[in-house]
Design a protein around this motif. Structure first.
Motif, PDB file in Angstrom:
ATOM      1  N   VAL A   1     -11.708  33.641 -32.287  1.00  0.00           N
ATOM      2  CA  VAL A   1     -10.904  34.822 -31.979  1.00  0.00           C
ATOM      3  C   VAL A   1      -9.600  34.363 -31.331  1.00  0.00           C
ATOM      4  O   VAL A   1      -9.604  33.535 -30.425  1.00  0.00           O
ATOM      5  N   THR A   2      -8.472  34.916 -31.782  1.00  0.00           N
ATOM      6  CA  THR A   2      -7.173  34.602 -31.189  1.00  0.00           C
ATOM      7  C   THR A   2      -6.945  35.525 -29.992  1.00  0.00           C
ATOM      8  O   THR A   2      -7.072  36.745 -30.122  1.00  0.00           O
ATOM      9  N   PRO A   3      -6.617  34.964 -28.819  1.00  0.00           N
ATOM     10  CA  PRO A   3      -6.400  35.822 -27.644  1.00  0.00           C
ATOM     11  C   PRO A   3      -5.162  36.681 -27.806  1.00  0.00           C
ATOM     12  O   PRO A   3      -4.174  36.265 -28.412  1.00  0.00           O
ATOM     13  N   ASP A   4      -5.213  37.883 -27.266  1.00  0.00           N
ATOM     14  CA  ASP A   4      -4.077  38.802 -27.298  1.00  0.00           C
ATOM     15  C   ASP A   4      -3.297  38.617 -26.003  1.00  0.00           C
ATOM     16  O   ASP A   4      -3.649  39.171 -24.966  1.00  0.00           O
ATOM     17  N   LEU A   5      -2.234  37.817 -26.050  1.00  0.00           N
ATOM     18  CA  LEU A   5      -1.454  37.498 -24.864  1.00  0.00           C
ATOM     19  C   LEU A   5      -0.280  38.450 -24.716  1.00  0.00           C
ATOM     20  O   LEU A   5       0.351  38.834 -25.691  1.00  0.00           O
ATOM     21  N   GLU A   6       0.012  38.831 -23.461  1.00  0.00           N
ATOM     22  CA  GLU A   6       1.160  39.689 -23.191  1.00  0.00           C
ATOM     23  C   GLU A   6       2.421  38.838 -23.175  1.00  0.00           C
ATOM     24  O   GLU A   6       2.392  37.655 -22.864  1.00  0.00           O
ATOM     25  N   ASP A   7       3.564  39.450 -23.508  1.00  0.00           N
ATOM     26  CA  ASP A   7       4.843  38.767 -23.409  1.00  0.00           C
ATOM     27  C   ASP A   7       5.147  38.515 -21.940  1.00  0.00           C
ATOM     28  O   ASP A   7       4.836  39.341 -21.082  1.00  0.00           O
TER      29      ASP A   7
END
Length: 58
Positions: A10-16
């Motif tokens: 799973v690719t992490p959902d990183l914030e800008d």
């Protein structure tokens, strides 16, 4: 070991980032620069003097 076992499933959902060189900071900086440049032009037009003369530096 195969290469597939080393990659995450799973690719992490990183914030800008909120600071530094990112698209939001660059867009905000350019908008502030445009407002400042327009304000300087308006000051020069209304007073009939250059910006430095208006500040008393010339």
């Amino acid at each position: 070991m195969s290469k597939n076992n080393l990659e995450p499933s799973v690719t992490p959902d990183l914030e800008d980032p909120k600071f530094g060189f990112n698209s939001y900071a660059e867009r905000l900086n350019s908008r502030a620069a445009m407002i400042g440049f327009a304000a300087i032009l308006l000051i020069e037009y209304l007073t009939g003097k250059g910006f430095l003369a208006w500040l008393g530096l010339q």
